[in-house]
Design a protein around this motif. Structure first.
Motif, mmCIF file in Angstrom:
data_model
loop_
_atom_site.group_PDB
_atom_site.id
_atom_site.type_symbol
_atom_site.label_atom_id
_atom_site.label_comp_id
_atom_site.label_asym_id
_atom_site.label_seq_id
_atom_site.Cartn_x
_atom_site.Cartn_y
_atom_site.Cartn_z
ATOM 1 N N VAL A 11 51.761 -85.729 -57.794
ATOM 2 C CA VAL A 11 51.068 -87.135 -58.180
ATOM 3 C C VAL A 11 51.934 -88.107 -57.533
ATOM 4 O O VAL A 11 51.072 -88.763 -56.338
ATOM 5 N N ASN A 32 40.420 -92.956 -53.331
ATOM 6 C CA ASN A 32 40.121 -91.510 -55.012
ATOM 7 C C ASN A 32 40.239 -90.074 -54.356
ATOM 8 O O ASN A 32 38.943 -89.827 -53.783
ATOM 9 N N LEU A 85 41.669 -84.490 -58.563
ATOM 10 C CA LEU A 85 42.386 -83.915 -58.860
ATOM 11 C C LEU A 85 42.287 -82.920 -58.642
ATOM 12 O O LEU A 85 42.540 -81.039 -58.262
ATOM 13 N N VAL A 128 39.038 -85.314 -62.978
ATOM 14 C CA VAL A 128 40.630 -86.227 -62.878
ATOM 15 C C VAL A 128 40.757 -86.339 -61.988
ATOM 16 O O VAL A 128 40.617 -85.271 -61.114
ATOM 17 N N ARG A 129 40.474 -87.719 -61.552
ATOM 18 C CA ARG A 129 41.379 -88.694 -60.231
ATOM 19 C C ARG A 129 41.602 -89.625 -60.054
ATOM 20 O O ARG A 129 42.628 -89.731 -61.462
ATOM 21 N N LEU A 130 42.445 -89.105 -58.722
ATOM 22 C CA LEU A 130 43.573 -89.783 -58.685
ATOM 23 C C LEU A 130 43.345 -91.329 -57.723
ATOM 24 O O LEU A 130 42.416 -90.722 -57.009
ATOM 25 N N VAL A 171 48.872 -95.760 -63.884
ATOM 26 C CA VAL A 171 50.380 -95.180 -64.464
ATOM 27 C C VAL A 171 51.584 -96.000 -63.260
ATOM 28 O O VAL A 171 52.890 -96.692 -64.031
ATOM 29 N N LEU A 193 44.682 -92.688 -63.530
ATOM 30 C CA LEU A 193 44.112 -91.539 -63.221
ATOM 31 C C LEU A 193 42.815 -91.766 -63.853
ATOM 32 O O LEU A 193 43.108 -92.696 -64.891
#
Length: 125
Positions: free
Chosen positions: A24, A37, A40, A48-50, A72, A112
């Motif tokens: 990450v 966006n 992941l 699960v998206r960052l 985060v 996240l």
């Protein structure tokens, strides 16, 4: 609703498979877009998206899916019709399906997100 009509960099492709290490911090460091966006990985029926974000997203809703946001780093605001949810690092919030909301980040923020694999991040019509 397509993500192409918005000024965000939204990548729906799954970047990592099961068993791969997800770095990450490297993804955050490589990003230069103000609202990035990236999906992941997929976990069962969810993804699960960052998000590496700064600024405002638009008001939208998801008629059939809840959204989970985990901060985060930075500060993440979620405007709802009745209140504003103010999140800092280590805090999370679930936006219930059908609820009109607008995410905002007054500074560079890393989040996240966990949501249904088929969800369109920009919302339903």
């Amino acid at each position: 609703m397509s993500t192409d009509a918005f000024p965000y960099l939204t990548r729906l492709n799954v970047l990592y498979s099961c068993g791969e290490v997800i770095d990450v911090p490297a993804l955050v460091a490589a990003n230069r877009h103000p609202w990035y966006n990236q999906t992941l990985c997929q976990v069962n029926e969810s993804v699960v998206r960052l998000g590496v974000v700064e600024g405002e997203y638009h008001w939208h809703k998801h008629d059939a899916e809840d959204e989970f946001f985990y901060v985060v780093s930075g500060r993440f605001l979620i405007d709802l019709e009745e209140r504003v949810v103010d999140l800092g690092p280590g805090q999370a919030f679930v936006v219930h399906k059908g609820l009109l909301h607008r995410p905002r980040a007054p500074e560079k923020t890393v989040v996240l997100m966990v949501e249904a694999a088929g969800i369109v991040p920009t919302g339903d019509k």
